[in-house]
Write an enzyme that holds these catalytic residues in place. Structure first.
Site, PDB file in Angstrom:
ATOM      1  N   GLY A 168      33.174  61.183 -21.951  1.00 35.39           N
ATOM      2  CA  GLY A 168      32.591  61.280 -23.284  1.00 35.39           C
ATOM      3  C   GLY A 168      31.512  60.226 -23.388  1.00 35.39           C
ATOM      4  O   GLY A 168      31.738  59.045 -23.039  1.00 35.39           O
ATOM      5  N   ALA A 169      30.334  60.648 -23.837  1.00 37.47           N
ATOM      6  CA  ALA A 169      29.174  59.759 -23.761  1.00 37.47           C
ATOM      7  C   ALA A 169      29.403  58.376 -24.406  1.00 37.47           C
ATOM      8  O   ALA A 169      29.132  57.345 -23.772  1.00 37.47           O
ATOM      9  CB  ALA A 169      27.962  60.463 -24.372  1.00 37.47           C
ATOM     10  N   GLN A 211      38.399  69.930 -20.829  1.00 32.55           N
ATOM     11  CA  GLN A 211      38.515  68.866 -21.834  1.00 32.55           C
ATOM     12  C   GLN A 211      38.972  69.408 -23.190  1.00 32.55           C
ATOM     13  O   GLN A 211      39.588  68.698 -23.976  1.00 32.55           O
ATOM     14  CB  GLN A 211      37.176  68.137 -22.013  1.00 32.55           C
ATOM     15  CG  GLN A 211      36.761  67.293 -20.825  1.00 32.55           C
ATOM     16  CD  GLN A 211      35.838  68.037 -19.902  1.00 32.55           C
ATOM     17  OE1 GLN A 211      35.929  69.243 -19.735  1.00 32.55           O
ATOM     18  NE2 GLN A 211      34.917  67.325 -19.273  1.00 32.55           N
ATOM     19  N   ASP A 268      25.565  64.643 -25.098  1.00 23.05           N
ATOM     20  CA  ASP A 268      25.508  63.562 -24.101  1.00 23.05           C
ATOM     21  C   ASP A 268      24.119  62.943 -24.056  1.00 23.05           C
ATOM     22  O   ASP A 268      23.964  61.781 -23.675  1.00 23.05           O
ATOM     23  CB  ASP A 268      25.908  64.080 -22.732  1.00 23.05           C
ATOM     24  CG  ASP A 268      27.373  64.497 -22.753  1.00 23.05           C
ATOM     25  OD1 ASP A 268      27.662  65.631 -23.169  1.00 23.05           O
ATOM     26  OD2 ASP A 268      28.216  63.666 -22.407  1.00 23.05           O
ATOM     27  N   ASN A 281      24.648  68.964 -23.492  1.00 28.10           N
ATOM     28  CA  ASN A 281      26.079  68.800 -23.777  1.00 28.10           C
ATOM     29  C   ASN A 281      26.851  69.540 -22.681  1.00 28.10           C
ATOM     30  O   ASN A 281      26.259  70.165 -21.799  1.00 28.10           O
ATOM     31  CB  ASN A 281      26.414  69.339 -25.173  1.00 28.10           C
ATOM     32  CG  ASN A 281      27.792  68.901 -25.641  1.00 28.10           C
ATOM     33  OD1 ASN A 281      28.102  67.704 -25.610  1.00 28.10           O
ATOM     34  ND2 ASN A 281      28.634  69.825 -26.058  1.00 28.10           N
TER      35      ASN A 281
HETATM   36  O1  MRU Z   1      31.993  65.259 -18.834  1.00 27.50           O
HETATM   37  P1  MRU Z   1      32.464  64.609 -20.080  1.00 27.50           P
HETATM   38  O2  MRU Z   1      33.851  64.946 -20.460  1.00 27.50           O
HETATM   39  O3  MRU Z   1      32.182  63.138 -20.107  1.00 27.50           O
HETATM   40  O4  MRU Z   1      31.516  65.287 -21.146  1.00 27.50           O
HETATM   41  C1  MRU Z   1      31.222  64.718 -22.317  1.00 27.50           C
HETATM   42  C2  MRU Z   1      31.766  65.508 -23.407  1.00 27.50           C
HETATM   43  O5  MRU Z   1      32.918  65.422 -23.708  1.00 27.50           O
HETATM   44  C3  MRU Z   1      30.934  66.393 -24.132  1.00 27.50           C
HETATM   45  O6  MRU Z   1      29.821  66.871 -23.509  1.00 27.50           O
HETATM   46  C4  MRU Z   1      30.735  65.879 -25.527  1.00 27.50           C
HETATM   47  O7  MRU Z   1      30.455  66.940 -26.319  1.00 27.50           O
HETATM   48  C5  MRU Z   1      29.705  64.797 -25.682  1.00 27.50           C
HETATM   49  S1  MRU Z   1      30.415  63.222 -25.755  1.00 27.50           S
HETATM   50  C6  MRU Z   1      30.878  63.011 -27.418  1.00 27.50           C
END
Ligand code: MRU
Length: 363
Positions: free
Chosen positions: A56-57, A203, A244, A254
């Protein structure tokens, strides 16, 4: 958020008599096991980001900030901090919060004498975490106002579709896309969430569903391909997703699959909002085509993890041995498909002028 009644953040400093360390929730173990994990070195922090124990970013950014604090414990010289920064930035390329947090840490630490850098690093990492929580709470309140407006035009609970996990597990607390949902639940607004499973890492199925269950919020996990059908049949009132990285023109990178949901929402007249905290906006990139898209291990597509009938967490292969798989981890949703960005400073159109008006100091 509350875990068994205890307020819990996804990351924090803890010395509890064991010396300086950072504690995280190991998200690779959810939803089957809730396990805390200790990070004591820069390498621990980099590993946790790259194998997605934290993801998550916003949370990646917070972890990288603490990673620099751990690096400074060993060697707080300019050379060592620059090397640590490079190592952390290389772990995952798409979420801009990672780079943002690392550069902010360097800007704070490098002007100081090395002897003052360790304390300053812990403080700056904690400040990044506290700011993330405040931003997400504000996103929750702005999003709540939107949800109330949409709810006022219909009867029954509001059906919200979300993709991936942009909940509190993706941040330090509250989440981005889920913050308005938590705020709505607190405000007594009836909500029901369609949770995209979000292959290949799931996720949605493993993390968003776990969060919503913990919070007692009505939801159904759906196959990634179900959203378009539900929208065609009037069963989705609004989509809210995270980001992201959002480029200066409002294009949104995203989790892979977001673009398809935005297309379906556009075709069906369903509002499509992106919860976008300031640190996830990259004003240095003119458009989404410039955003680096992470390619992850094809094994994530070929295999799936779950609990077997005896309660063991196992990984099983889905694809024929020898069938190659490809795993682009993010896609870019063009700004024209996005109804609005929900930021901590208010809701705006996904376009350069509107974003710059909210974040004038960044442009
Ligand atoms: O690959 P991840 O799990 O790190 O991906 C990020 C995310 O969970 C999503 O893209 C999210 O919508 C953005 S982070 C709040």
């Amino acid at each position: 958020m509350l875990i068994s009644g205890t307020p819990t953040r996804t990351i924090g400093r803890s010395d509890a008599g064991f010396g300086d360390r950072v504690e995280i929730i190991d998200q690779t173990r959810l939803p089957h096991e809730f396990v805390l994990r200790r990070l004591t070195t820069l390498a621990d922090a980099a590993e946790a980001i790259s194998v997605m124990r934290v993801r998550g970013a916003p949370l990646i950014g917070a972890t990288a900030a603490y990673g620099l604090a751990l690096a400074a414990l060993t060697d707080a010289s300019d050379t060592a901090l620059h090397a640590a920064a490079d190592q952390l930035i290389a772990t995952r390329p798409t979420a801009v919060n990672l780079r943002w947090a690392v550069l902010r840490m360097l800007a704070r630490l490098l002007p100081l004498p090395p002897g003052e850098r360790v304390d300053a690093a812990w403080m700056e990492a904690a400040a990044i975490c506290d700011e993330d929580v405040a931003q997400n709470q504000a996103i929750g309140q702005h999003g709540l106002a939107l949800l109330k407006n949409i709810a006022a035009r219909k009867s029954g609970p509001l059906n919200i579709l979300t993709h991936c996990n942009a909940g509190w597990l993706a941040t330090v607390d509250w989440g981005t896309a889920l913050a308005p949902i938590y705020a709505a639940a607190e405000a007594g607004l009836g909500v029901h969430v369609w949770v995209d499973e979000t292959r290949p890492r799931n996720q949605g199925a493993s993390l968003t569903a776990w969060e919503l269950k913990q919070a007692g919020i009505a939801h159904h996990v759906i196959a990634d391909n179900a959203g378009g059908h539900l929208m065609q049949h009037g069963r989705v009132d609004v989509c809210i997703v995270g980001t992201d990285r959002t480029s200066a023109n409002g294009d949104v990178a995203n989790k892979i699959g977001t673009y398809l949901k935005a297309l379906a929402a556009f075709d069906n007249g369903v509002p499509f909002y992106v919860a976008a905290p300031g640190p996830s906006i990259d004003f240095s990139l003119a458009s989404g085509g410039e955003i680096p898209i992470e390619e992850r291990d094809p094994e994530e597509v070929a295999c799936i993890q779950g609990r077997d009938s005896e309660g063991r967490v196992v990984s099983v292969r889905l694809t024929p041995v020898g069938s190659p798989a490809a795993n682009p981890a993010f896609d870019v949703t063009p700004a024209r498909l996005i109804t609005g960005l929900i930021t901590e400073r208010g809701v705006c159109r996904a376009e350069r002028e509107a974003m710059a008006a909210l974040f004038p100091e960044r442009t």
